[in-house]
Design a protein around this motif. Sequence first.
Motif, PDB file in Angstrom:
ATOM      1  N   ARG A 125       0.827  -1.204   0.000  1.00 23.46           N
ATOM      2  CA  ARG A 125       0.000   0.000   0.000  1.00 23.46           C
ATOM      3  C   ARG A 125       0.857   1.248   0.000  1.00 23.46           C
ATOM      4  NH1 ARG A 125      -4.327  -1.594   4.625  1.00 23.46           N
ATOM      5  NH2 ARG A 125      -5.396   0.341   4.088  1.00 23.46           N
ATOM      6  N   GLN A 168      -3.609   4.448  -8.930  1.00 21.08           N
ATOM      7  CA  GLN A 168      -4.411   3.237  -8.784  1.00 21.08           C
ATOM      8  C   GLN A 168      -4.813   2.685 -10.147  1.00 21.08           C
ATOM      9  OE1 GLN A 168      -5.016   1.647  -5.718  1.00 21.08           O
ATOM     10  NE2 GLN A 168      -5.378   0.068  -7.262  1.00 21.08           N
ATOM     11  N   ASP A 172      -3.893  -1.007 -11.538  1.00 22.43           N
ATOM     12  CA  ASP A 172      -4.925  -1.912 -12.042  1.00 22.43           C
ATOM     13  C   ASP A 172      -4.646  -2.319 -13.489  1.00 22.43           C
ATOM     14  OD1 ASP A 172      -6.159  -1.632  -9.590  1.00 22.43           O
ATOM     15  OD2 ASP A 172      -7.671  -0.203 -10.317  1.00 22.43           O
ATOM     16  N   ARG A 179      -2.107  -1.028  -3.776  1.00 22.75           N
ATOM     17  CA  ARG A 179      -3.229  -0.160  -3.428  1.00 22.75           C
ATOM     18  C   ARG A 179      -2.716   1.237  -3.092  1.00 22.75           C
ATOM     19  NH1 ARG A 179      -8.068   0.775  -4.619  1.00 22.75           N
ATOM     20  NH2 ARG A 179      -8.374  -1.492  -4.610  1.00 22.75           N
ATOM     21  N   GLN A 181      -3.723   5.016  -1.804  1.00 27.66           N
ATOM     22  CA  GLN A 181      -4.768   5.664  -1.030  1.00 27.66           C
ATOM     23  C   GLN A 181      -4.312   7.055  -0.608  1.00 27.66           C
ATOM     24  OE1 GLN A 181      -5.012   2.384   1.873  1.00 27.66           O
ATOM     25  NE2 GLN A 181      -7.090   2.010   1.152  1.00 27.66           N
ATOM     26  N   GLU A 241      -9.138  -1.434   3.209  1.00 27.48           N
ATOM     27  CA  GLU A 241      -8.178  -1.883   2.201  1.00 27.48           C
ATOM     28  C   GLU A 241      -8.536  -1.486   0.781  1.00 27.48           C
ATOM     29  OE1 GLU A 241      -7.684  -6.067   2.630  1.00 27.48           O
ATOM     30  OE2 GLU A 241      -6.384  -5.907   4.401  1.00 27.48           O
ATOM     31  N   THR A 242      -9.787  -1.155   0.504  1.00 31.95           N
ATOM     32  CA  THR A 242     -10.206  -1.029  -0.890  1.00 31.95           C
ATOM     33  C   THR A 242     -10.456   0.397  -1.370  1.00 31.95           C
ATOM     34  OG1 THR A 242     -12.506  -1.413  -0.240  1.00 31.95           O
ATOM     35  CG2 THR A 242     -11.222  -3.341  -0.882  1.00 31.95           C
TER      36      THR A 242
END
Length: 259
Positions: A125, A168, A172, A179, A181, A241-242
């Motif tokens: 992350r 992100q 992807d 991840r 954030q 987490e998402t």
Amino acid sequence: MTNLANCRAVVTGGSAGLGLEIVKALARRGADVTAIARDPEKLGAARDAGARLIAGDATDAALIHRAVADIDPDVLVLNAGARLPLKTIDKEDWEGFSAIWNTDVKATLAGVQAALNTPMRPGSRVLIMSSGAAMVMSHPAIEPRNLRLSGGYVGAKRMIWYMAHQAQAASDDHALGIRFQVLVPTQAIAGTELGYAVAAVQAREEGLTVDEYMVKRYGPILHPTQIGQQVAELLNDPSYETGVAYGFRADTDPFVLDL
């Protein structure tokens, strides 16, 4: 919220203020933390908290790439930032106005690219520290004139928010499993040295103390220690987490900002 014993973390801007509190909070929960900051003489507090140290500039892409490659962190916290000259726009020059872009945004780009291009491992992350100032044009409680001493700060912090989404998307697209954030403390203006200076100017104009001004404008003050604790909570709670963007307040748990 007590165990990060298997976590390796790197925190830029980790020598003072918000970055130092993040270092302390992660180290208290057992994480193996490395703090990066420009001035080696100011890294003592991070060392005392149990962190490993790297003296260097977070805008130096080569340095950040090496740190990510050598340490192989589970968590990269991009927190490095510049100070503001605290001038109105008629008194600014471009160097002062763009300081946040040349530090905060540039350091974020270096960190994001290090994470994507090394790359960090799937499941890792990257936490990017923004500011409640990023909401100034979309949040009715923050009037633009109340941040008129901020120069390029508002736009830079909004760009950092947007960069988390760009990063992100790249993760992807390449199936990297990283991840990204962005974290947005929304009541921290008087809880940091820089924010306190800004709030003090506004408070004087209204004949208030800083605390009175903050409560009137934003509610309870969110202090760096609380932000460090919320960062640790975010990392240790699977429910966080998402999402891509989370807000922090003094009176609640981290909350989703992007819908």
